[in-house]
Motif scaffolding. Sequence first.
Motif, PDB file in Angstrom:
ATOM      1  N   VAL A  52      41.599  38.507  32.781  1.00  0.00           N
ATOM      2  CA  VAL A  52      41.035  37.564  33.958  1.00  0.00           C
ATOM      3  C   VAL A  52      40.245  38.818  34.858  1.00  0.00           C
ATOM      4  N   VAL A  53      38.948  38.564  34.671  1.00  0.00           N
ATOM      5  CA  VAL A  53      38.208  39.536  35.811  1.00  0.00           C
ATOM      6  C   VAL A  53      37.982  38.682  36.968  1.00  0.00           C
ATOM      7  N   LEU A  54      38.388  39.605  38.047  1.00  0.00           N
ATOM      8  CA  LEU A  54      38.228  38.714  39.403  1.00  0.00           C
ATOM      9  C   LEU A  54      36.662  38.284  39.885  1.00  0.00           C
ATOM     10  N   THR A  55      35.544  39.293  39.542  1.00  0.00           N
ATOM     11  CA  THR A  55      34.304  38.833  39.817  1.00  0.00           C
ATOM     12  C   THR A  55      33.412  38.786  38.749  1.00  0.00           C
ATOM     13  N   ARG A  56      32.244  38.391  39.063  1.00  0.00           N
ATOM     14  CA  ARG A  56      31.000  38.125  38.175  1.00  0.00           C
ATOM     15  C   ARG A  56      30.103  39.600  37.941  1.00  0.00           C
ATOM     16  N   HIS A  64      40.069  34.573  27.833  1.00  0.00           N
ATOM     17  CA  HIS A  64      39.410  35.483  28.824  1.00  0.00           C
ATOM     18  C   HIS A  64      38.654  34.739  29.942  1.00  0.00           C
ATOM     19  N   LYS A  65      38.673  35.285  30.917  1.00  0.00           N
ATOM     20  CA  LYS A  65      37.894  34.374  32.126  1.00  0.00           C
ATOM     21  C   LYS A  65      37.538  35.142  33.322  1.00  0.00           C
ATOM     22  N   MET A  66      36.430  34.887  33.779  1.00  0.00           N
ATOM     23  CA  MET A  66      35.812  35.417  35.097  1.00  0.00           C
ATOM     24  C   MET A  66      36.155  34.429  36.089  1.00  0.00           C
ATOM     25  N   LEU A  67      36.589  34.897  37.280  1.00  0.00           N
ATOM     26  CA  LEU A  67      36.767  34.081  38.526  1.00  0.00           C
ATOM     27  C   LEU A  67      35.478  34.424  39.176  1.00  0.00           C
ATOM     28  N   ASP A  68      35.334  33.689  40.460  1.00  0.00           N
ATOM     29  CA  ASP A  68      34.358  33.948  41.240  1.00  0.00           C
ATOM     30  C   ASP A  68      34.403  34.692  42.557  1.00  0.00           C
ATOM     31  N   LEU A 125      45.955  33.129  45.982  1.00  0.00           N
ATOM     32  CA  LEU A 125      46.158  31.630  45.186  1.00  0.00           C
ATOM     33  C   LEU A 125      45.222  31.735  43.745  1.00  0.00           C
ATOM     34  N   LYS A 126      44.006  32.039  43.729  1.00  0.00           N
ATOM     35  CA  LYS A 126      43.230  32.124  42.717  1.00  0.00           C
ATOM     36  C   LYS A 126      44.054  32.630  41.202  1.00  0.00           C
ATOM     37  N   ILE A 127      44.597  33.911  41.894  1.00  0.00           N
ATOM     38  CA  ILE A 127      45.353  34.682  40.858  1.00  0.00           C
ATOM     39  C   ILE A 127      46.694  34.091  40.550  1.00  0.00           C
ATOM     40  N   VAL A 128      47.420  33.428  41.289  1.00  0.00           N
ATOM     41  CA  VAL A 128      48.666  32.739  41.260  1.00  0.00           C
ATOM     42  C   VAL A 128      48.490  31.784  40.185  1.00  0.00           C
ATOM     43  N   ALA A 129      47.465  30.993  40.517  1.00  0.00           N
ATOM     44  CA  ALA A 129      47.076  29.772  39.283  1.00  0.00           C
ATOM     45  C   ALA A 129      46.680  30.316  37.966  1.00  0.00           C
ATOM     46  N   GLU A 130      46.197  31.663  37.704  1.00  0.00           N
ATOM     47  CA  GLU A 130      46.003  32.269  36.370  1.00  0.00           C
ATOM     48  C   GLU A 130      47.458  32.698  35.869  1.00  0.00           C
ATOM     49  N   ILE A 131      47.931  33.194  36.582  1.00  0.00           N
ATOM     50  CA  ILE A 131      49.265  33.604  36.047  1.00  0.00           C
ATOM     51  C   ILE A 131      50.490  32.286  35.771  1.00  0.00           C
ATOM     52  N   SER A 143      50.353  38.694  43.924  1.00  0.00           N
ATOM     53  CA  SER A 143      50.569  37.168  43.328  1.00  0.00           C
ATOM     54  C   SER A 143      51.390  37.074  42.205  1.00  0.00           C
ATOM     55  N   VAL A 144      51.777  38.187  41.577  1.00  0.00           N
ATOM     56  CA  VAL A 144      53.031  38.197  40.685  1.00  0.00           C
ATOM     57  C   VAL A 144      54.250  37.772  41.295  1.00  0.00           C
ATOM     58  N   TYR A 145      54.466  38.110  42.322  1.00  0.00           N
ATOM     59  CA  TYR A 145      55.656  37.610  43.205  1.00  0.00           C
ATOM     60  C   TYR A 145      55.510  36.333  43.761  1.00  0.00           C
ATOM     61  N   LEU A 146      54.296  35.716  44.357  1.00  0.00           N
ATOM     62  CA  LEU A 146      54.076  34.707  44.900  1.00  0.00           C
ATOM     63  C   LEU A 146      54.044  33.530  43.897  1.00  0.00           C
ATOM     64  N   ALA A 147      53.720  33.911  42.648  1.00  0.00           N
ATOM     65  CA  ALA A 147      53.664  32.871  41.468  1.00  0.00           C
ATOM     66  C   ALA A 147      55.183  32.230  41.244  1.00  0.00           C
ATOM     67  N   GLY A 148      56.070  33.208  41.634  1.00  0.00           N
ATOM     68  CA  GLY A 148      57.479  32.624  41.292  1.00  0.00           C
ATOM     69  C   GLY A 148      58.002  31.939  42.412  1.00  0.00           C
ATOM     70  N   LEU A 149      57.311  31.640  43.386  1.00  0.00           N
ATOM     71  CA  LEU A 149      57.945  30.835  44.444  1.00  0.00           C
ATOM     72  C   LEU A 149      57.573  29.272  44.464  1.00  0.00           C
ATOM     73  N   LYS A 150      58.466  28.479  44.319  1.00  0.00           N
ATOM     74  CA  LYS A 150      58.243  27.064  44.067  1.00  0.00           C
ATOM     75  C   LYS A 150      57.063  26.570  45.080  1.00  0.00           C
ATOM     76  N   LYS A 151      57.417  26.663  46.201  1.00  0.00           N
ATOM     77  CA  LYS A 151      56.657  26.083  47.288  1.00  0.00           C
ATOM     78  C   LYS A 151      55.271  26.690  47.547  1.00  0.00           C
ATOM     79  N   VAL A 152      54.751  27.697  46.871  1.00  0.00           N
ATOM     80  CA  VAL A 152      53.542  28.379  47.187  1.00  0.00           C
ATOM     81  C   VAL A 152      52.404  27.623  46.444  1.00  0.00           C
TER      82      VAL A 152
END
Length: 247
Positions: free
Chosen positions: A36-40, A68-72, A86-92, A122-131
């Motif tokens: 996953v690439v963060l920019t274009r 493979h994916k490019m974010l914006d 949050l964009k990275i959490v969604a990918e994880i 984001s790796v940490y946040l992805a594991g939090l249920k309420k995030v």
Amino acid sequence: MTLDVLAFGAHADDVELSCGGTLIKLARMGYKTGVVVLTRGETGTRGNAEIRAREFAKAAGLMGLAAHKMLDIPDGRVEVTWENKLKIVAEIRAHKPRIVLAPYWVDRHPDHENASQLVRASVYLAGLKKVGTEQEAFRPVKVVFCQGRFEFAPSFVVDITDAQSEKMNAIRAYASQFHLADQPVFTPAPDETLVGRPEFLTIIEARDRRYGARVGAKYGEPFLVREALKVDDPVAFFGSEYLWTIP
Ligand SMILES: [Zn+2]
């Protein structure tokens, strides 16, 4: 799609340069890998967003990526914000990788440093249920950092001897960024960049050789983890092969 390994980069070509050989090797071993690439890449000196997206897709094919994916996130303005996390959490959460590869946190390019910080948080946040997102919480087992411009003392080196030529092919897919042998050399080129210099690909090869030499292999890629590595059986772990290493 569920992945074993997901690598994040600030820009297309960052991942190929720092850990492309390892991704190629893992895909060949049967693991599902993704980038996953963060920019274009719209702010890059050479090429434009459309060209870089095409080159990214070509490199992804050459590396055998399952996704493979490019974010914006705006190129040159990768900032450590809640929205970007949050964009990275969604990918994880979408890919549920066991291992996340991230850029090393010390770098010349501020996008790389911020990408490092964003991915680790984001790796940490992805594991939090309420995030954040509606997806199920998921936390990868490990974040592993890849080397960019600045060196670190590696926690381990992956032997990429059998994948190094494919790595160079994946890098060459970014024809807009790198000097290729069939391009004329302008001195000084009006749009000269460090990566665009004719010797850049030679430098990458030399770096792979140098890290390979440190583990007794022809080519290698260095990685860094923040935590100590747990070893249950040091006798089995170190095996019986004596390594002729160059420190
Ligand atoms: Zn970059």
